[in-house]
Design a protein around this motif. Sequence first.
Motif, short mmCIF file in Angstrom:
data_model
loop_
_atom_site.label_atom_id
_atom_site.label_comp_id
_atom_site.label_asym_id
_atom_site.label_seq_id
_atom_site.Cartn_x
_atom_site.Cartn_y
_atom_site.Cartn_z
N GLU A 232 50.52 41.12 39.44
CA GLU A 232 49.18 41.11 40.06
C GLU A 232 49.18 40.24 41.30
O GLU A 232 48.41 40.47 42.24
CB GLU A 232 48.14 40.62 39.06
CG GLU A 232 47.85 41.66 37.97
CD GLU A 232 46.84 41.19 36.94
OE1 GLU A 232 45.89 40.48 37.31
OE2 GLU A 232 47.03 41.53 35.76
N GLY A 233 50.08 39.21 41.33
CA GLY A 233 50.18 38.32 42.50
C GLY A 233 50.52 39.12 43.75
O GLY A 233 50.03 38.82 44.85
N VAL A 234 51.38 40.13 43.59
CA VAL A 234 51.78 40.95 44.73
C VAL A 234 50.56 41.65 45.33
O VAL A 234 50.35 41.68 46.54
CB VAL A 234 52.84 42.00 44.29
CG1 VAL A 234 53.12 43.00 45.41
CG2 VAL A 234 54.12 41.33 43.84
N ILE A 235 49.72 42.17 44.45
CA ILE A 235 48.52 42.89 44.92
C ILE A 235 47.55 41.90 45.60
O ILE A 235 46.99 42.20 46.65
CB ILE A 235 47.79 43.60 43.75
CG1 ILE A 235 48.76 44.41 42.89
CG2 ILE A 235 46.67 44.49 44.29
CD1 ILE A 235 49.43 45.56 43.58
N ARG A 236 47.41 40.72 44.98
CA ARG A 236 46.50 39.73 45.58
C ARG A 236 46.97 39.34 46.99
O ARG A 236 46.17 39.14 47.88
CB ARG A 236 46.37 38.51 44.68
CG ARG A 236 45.36 38.75 43.54
CD ARG A 236 44.94 37.45 42.88
NE ARG A 236 46.04 36.88 42.10
CZ ARG A 236 46.27 37.17 40.81
NH1 ARG A 236 45.46 38.00 40.16
NH2 ARG A 236 47.28 36.63 40.16
N GLY A 237 48.30 39.33 47.15
CA GLY A 237 48.86 39.07 48.49
C GLY A 237 48.41 40.14 49.48
O GLY A 237 48.03 39.84 50.61
#
Length: 773
Positions: A232-237
């Motif tokens: 999910e961190g990738v998407i938040r980026g």
Amino acid sequence: MVKKIKLVIILVIVKTGGREGYNYLVIEALDVLFPLPVPPFRYLAPLNQPEGPLGARVAVPWQDRVRIGIVVAKTSVEPTRAGDLREAIGWLDSTSHLQEGACHLILELAETTATPAGLVLTTLVKSGLNSPLNHAIRAVKDVDLESLSADTWRNVDSVEPRLVDLWRKQGLIEERITLQPHVVRVLEVLKPPDEGLSGKRQSRQLRALNHLVDAGRVDSVKDLAKQAGVTEGVIRGLVQKGYVGYGEVPESNVTLPPLEQIEMPPLDTKKLILSERSFLSGGTRLSRLSFLLHTIKKDLSAGAGVIVLVPERSQLERVAGAFSTAGLPVVALSGKRSDRQREYIWRELSRDKPCVLVTTYLGVLSPLKNLGRIVILDVSSPTYKLDSGPRIVTPRVAEMLAEKHKIPIVFEDILETAEWVEGIDQENRHQIPRPKRRQFTAPLSDSPNWPLGPDLIRVLKQVKDRNRQAIVIAPRRGYSAALGCLACGHIMMCPNCDLSLRYHREETRLRCHQCEHAEGSPVCCPSCGDENLDAVRGPGTQWVASAIRKFLPDFVVARYDADHRDSLNEFHNGKPGVVVGTTALLRIPPLPNLALIGITLFESFLTQGDFRAEEGALRLLLALDELSMHTKPLIVIQAFNTDHEVIQVAGKPTKESMDNFGNAVEKRRERFGYPPFGHLARVQFAGRYQDQTRQAAHTLAVKLENSDLPPTVYGPAPATVARQRGRYVYNLLIRTETRTQLGDILRETDLGSSAATKVRIDIDPYDVGEFLE
Ligand SMILES: [Zn+2]
Ligand SMILES: [Zn+2]
């Protein structure tokens, strides 16, 4: 003030000038109905807007706010009168929210029930009348209003409502109003992939973004991460860098819960198509549905939609499930659905292909496309009588609707009842042969073990020995009808009503089932001080359950009534035991291992004090067949009068005995002029002072008897419960030959309502025992 009048005149000229030719004589107006207990209100049609259809929703000023109403009639007014009317703000629908027939029907029902049309609307239509609105305003050109310009629309929520209404009255603002579309928040691509994501470290972000480009949109960060196989961190980026963001899109679909799978039995009878007004009875509930299947399929293939009306929602799911399992396109609409789901169904019904709408009273006026037939299941069920508002009998509404649409109607019930079979030819009355019954009657007069007689105890023991299931139906919830003193005979009474308090032993409480007054049960008699208090009269479910536990220790005994509902899941899986309950048990799905049904007191089915009591009791006894799935349980009926006509007919429900019963009922009704041989209304007077209340009822009785076309008047008589919630209640019963006469009388007579005495009208009352000789 002067300014206001001037502006209204300008409005009138603009309005008429805009129409073809110069017609200064006629100005279009709308009769708008709100979900409030008021009649329709007249408004001028909105200016400069394409005209909406009859039955569409419209937003109008109401007091100092804005309300949604339904246009139930289009009319015209003379210019001189137009100045008194306010202008509607805007149309909200381009198609009808209610069909034309439904609009007429609401106005007609208001007439015949002598209630405001808005009350009929709130009672029958629960969808789309309180929907959220998008409402914006701006100043009209060349008008200078502080904080409001003519160039930009401003959301109305940010302005004081009274100010808005003032500007509106003075014609200083333009308004834009629409229904808020149903929207969902979704993740969307804001910026296509570019060199910002070209590095190796950004490869996962690039992959997720490309996934979203292909998918178009995804519900959440979590979903996109899962689908693209990244964290999910990738998407938040991606969100932070502005490639991806949340947007709102119109909701395309609302998901409805799946329907139950219920197989209908195949029928051995001829496949008949019902063509005219018909009555279907006999068989079992599923076999009757199976009989209808053929007709409904034919309707659908001819492009017609069908409304199937059911009295309550517990039944709705099963009926919808059975039709859908048989392959029909079914939509189920009931109070069990959320507001959103109901609104969605309401909207889609006018658009979709023809379908079968299975509904309670909530959908009877829905805009189902190409309505071709109405089927009313369990037409004689007392549940159809709504207990609020105009106290409508829903099948009567359906009947009127069918007449308006000139479509056939089918009445279905376990037996032919006098009021609904009236006027239907023999050839359109279909009786499916009934299953044979095993019924046994046990006399109560010399029974030592009240409330369980020796016969019922014996068969209950057999049920336990054979690991089977039993259902025992008691007349009421709670422990007993009363708590009394064994020394002096004093009975604990409700302080507000002329009723004994029901004794709830497990909770050690006394409760009034009429007004909900509750108190702890006393330790000693308030009259003589004796401590010997005990349950007296009318055993309830608690009493019966504890008696059964005494005779059958180590056997599961569950309780099922409005106060106390044990889970019946295990019973539905076949677990042995006894379920003790009220007639609420008739609404549960069938039990698989049922060997016995016991009725503790048959006479309790009859004491509803109604000319319909015998039909009602027979319906209940025959409905017991629906409680078992495959087995044929023994039915044991405890009664004081074991020879009662109803018990005899139920024991041998052949076509001949049913017809004889029906004819006897019809003859009795005819002799006394009861429905269908006359039409009844009850006028109920309730007041704090007995003499005053009785006098008010008496005054009306005299007035009616001296009128030009006097109806038959019975009473005044004190209600069955003479004092309710601290008020004395007197009833008058009015009978006329036709329904129209009844409506005319009620509308045109001053009923004598006052601050001291409340008057309530009930057309087609369902419990009128106190008037029987
Ligand atoms: Zn006493
Ligand atoms: Zn009470």
